[in-house]
Design an enzyme around this catalytic site. Structure first.
Site, PDB file in Angstrom:
ATOM      1  N   GLU B  64       0.817  -1.204   0.000  1.00 41.30           N
ATOM      2  CA  GLU B  64       0.000   0.000   0.000  1.00 41.30           C
ATOM      3  C   GLU B  64       0.857   1.264   0.000  1.00 41.30           C
ATOM      4  O   GLU B  64       1.945   1.287   0.576  1.00 41.30           O
ATOM      5  CB  GLU B  64      -0.873   0.042   1.259  1.00 41.30           C
ATOM      6  CG  GLU B  64      -1.818  -1.124   1.369  1.00 41.30           C
ATOM      7  CD  GLU B  64      -2.570  -1.144   2.677  1.00 41.30           C
ATOM      8  OE1 GLU B  64      -3.733  -1.562   2.654  1.00 41.30           O
ATOM      9  OE2 GLU B  64      -2.004  -0.741   3.708  1.00 41.30           O
ATOM     10  N   ASP B 235      -7.796  -4.545  11.043  1.00 42.39           N
ATOM     11  CA  ASP B 235      -7.273  -3.437  10.251  1.00 42.39           C
ATOM     12  C   ASP B 235      -7.204  -3.725   8.759  1.00 42.39           C
ATOM     13  O   ASP B 235      -6.538  -3.021   8.019  1.00 42.39           O
ATOM     14  CB  ASP B 235      -5.902  -3.008  10.766  1.00 42.39           C
ATOM     15  CG  ASP B 235      -4.873  -4.126  10.632  1.00 42.39           C
ATOM     16  OD1 ASP B 235      -5.256  -5.238  10.244  1.00 42.39           O
ATOM     17  OD2 ASP B 235      -3.700  -3.868  10.918  1.00 42.39           O
TER      18      ASP B 235
END
Lengths: 348, 348
Positions: B64, B235
């Site tokens: 990411e 998460d």
């Protein structure tokens, strides 16, 4: 303090080492190699994870991240675009990039990409021209003689067999700089005093000017039949170089349509303006040049896959050379759950 | 070869130097400072350029990019998440980050962020707990004793005045590692053999386990009134730790709703499940804790602004220390238009 493990170290190619690597291989060979890597990745276009760049705009410029992945490697480039920088003695565009292993998520290369981007942009242009320009193209008009101009000229020589470059820039000093830089490369350069003069007899017309505005570097009546236009400078919203009449008479080839429709020359045209994705020419799904009198136009804005190809190339080429060193970029405790213990032990 | 100009050099903080910097300042002081920087940036939340992270998924993990900007500085973090890495002796999460000047687009800091992310995650948790946990909270249950557990514990001590940590992990070795690492920090640790035992008498319940699955670390009947839940481990999509019944009885506070609805505990709930953006508690627009018996829950997934705060902090703190060195990352020719000339001259 214990030394980091191999996996925690990321090979880094500095600007200085990139220049050494390029001279070690030879500039024209680098351009030829890059064109081959880019062409190979365009061939497998469909398997890439593609996304338009992620841009952060301000009043004076833009900072972009350009990620992509082929499923085995992941690459991204950081690049800024600040036209006002030149007047402050800074680069309009600077860049660096990273390649990572998709399986572990660990980076495997960090490299400067200002020079590498100039090389990959030129290699892409020439790779496309090799397929689209008229057979036997030997003369290129180079309009806009800034930082990209010499790279474009040498790539067209190395990959397409161009031997003559007709130079024009509204700033004569830029043209003289370009001609001086190309002296001794084997290219014949002709300094021209107008765009009209530059395109006389040229088979390939490359436009690469820097002003952020909708300019008309080439007007409709200047462009005759049977040429290839390599349009580099129209590469962000509000920045174009060609009269729309030229686009209407041309077969337009692009990299990634969702990005080109916003950033390229075709931002001037309607949303359904006909374009061809260049990778489909390579795979034989669509014809490229079909007649001698056709005008082909590569509306290039630069796409993440080209950077990915360039990162792959540098990774492959640099490893057996001294032109890199390792960065201690990743924390790598012996026990992955014991990051805190690693930190604590570092105190002693 | 000429030396690069100052602007072309980017200060770099390696893992080794980050550890030295942290010990130079002191771990608890770093956590307190980071909490202050993060709180300051949460206060000016609205002026940030916010975007969900740009993720590239594969079968085994995700890579990411997390960019953000306050209009003056631009920051991004590269972070991977590969749960299977631990079994191969690698970190599940590694990270590095960059801060740049929005006005020029030039990077001003490159730093490791594996350690820094552990610190900023803990500092964020404790900063939020300072505002939401019951007054006089002195005991925390720490469920999941992996890489984040010691950082969470120390941050709760430094920022909230917690003095006792009740540890539980399904792997007893992890608990013993955590207890050993916390020995000498001034925290009292209690090794527990079940989650039920760990939460006995605790005012703050922190969950931070690593399995990528919808697990139930805390079931509904385990959580009584008047506690603060600090939910760290839920998460990413498909990874949660709390029974939905707990969420229904709690007031849930989040960082950036578009991201938390996909990645956080509330991915279990309907799209209109009521949540509060935590920054609004800081600015006084929304109440935080309103009664002693209330259950407050911080559904934390980690957001780019926290990394931005951490990058700002490192930039400010490292400059007067020896804990950085310069990378030749940006090409910077004397004449910005003469990149090719710079390359050519490097040959000699």
């Amino acid at each position: 303090m214990s030394t980091p493990s191999d996996k925690a170290l990321v090979p880094f190619v500095s600007v200085d080492n990139m220049m050494r690597l390029v001279h070690h291989i030879g500039v024209e060979d680098v351009l030829r190699d890059l064109a081959a890597y880019i062409e190979a990745d365009f061939h497998r276009w469909e398997l890439f994870d593609k996304t338009p760049r992620v841009a952060s705009h301000s009043d004076v410029g833009v900072i972009e991240l350009m990620p992509t992945s082929d499923g085995e490697a992941y690459g991204f480039k950081y690049v800024n675009g600040h036209p006002k920088n030149t007047s402050e003695g800074l680069q309009t565009v600077t860049a660096f990039g990273l390649l990572a292993d998709v399986y572990t998520g660990y980076p495997v290369l960090l490299t400067e990409m200002t020079i590498l981007t100039a090389l990959r942009t030129a290699a892409t242009s020439a790779m496309v021209a090799k397929h689209l320009a008229p057979k036997g193209s030997t003369t290129m008009a180079m309009i806009g003689n800034g930082a990209q101009s010499e790279f474009q000229s040498l790539a067209m020589k190395a990959i397409c067999g161009v031997d003559t470059i007709r130079l024009y820039d509204k700033d004569r000093a830029a043209t003289e700089k370009c001609a001086a830089n190309l002296a001794g490369t084997g290219l014949k350069t002709v300094i021209c005093t107008s765009p009209e003069q530059a395109i006389e007899g040229a088979h390939i017309l490359t436009t690469c000017t820097a002003d952020k505005q909708n300019a008309t570097i080439l007007s409709d009546n200047m462009v005759g039949a049977g040429v290839h236009i390599n349009a580099i400078g129209g590469d962000c919203p509000g920045k174009t170089e060609l009269a729309s009449g030229i686009l209407e008479r041309s077969d337009v080839f692009v990299e990634f349509p969702p990005q080109t429709r916003v950033e390229g020359e075709i931002q001037q045209m309607s949303e359904d303006f006909k374009i061809t994705e260049f990778w489909k020419v390579l795979t034989g799904q669509t014809p490229g040049r079909t007649s001698e009198r056709q005008i082909t136009l590569f509306d290039s804005v630069g796409f993440a896959i080209e950077d990915f190809s360039a990162l792959r190339y540098v990774r492959d080429k640099v490893k057996d050379t001294p032109y890199h060193y390792d960065l201690d970029l990743l924390a790598d405790p012996d026990d992955p759950r014991d990051l805190f213990g690693m930190l604590t032990r570092a105190k002693t």
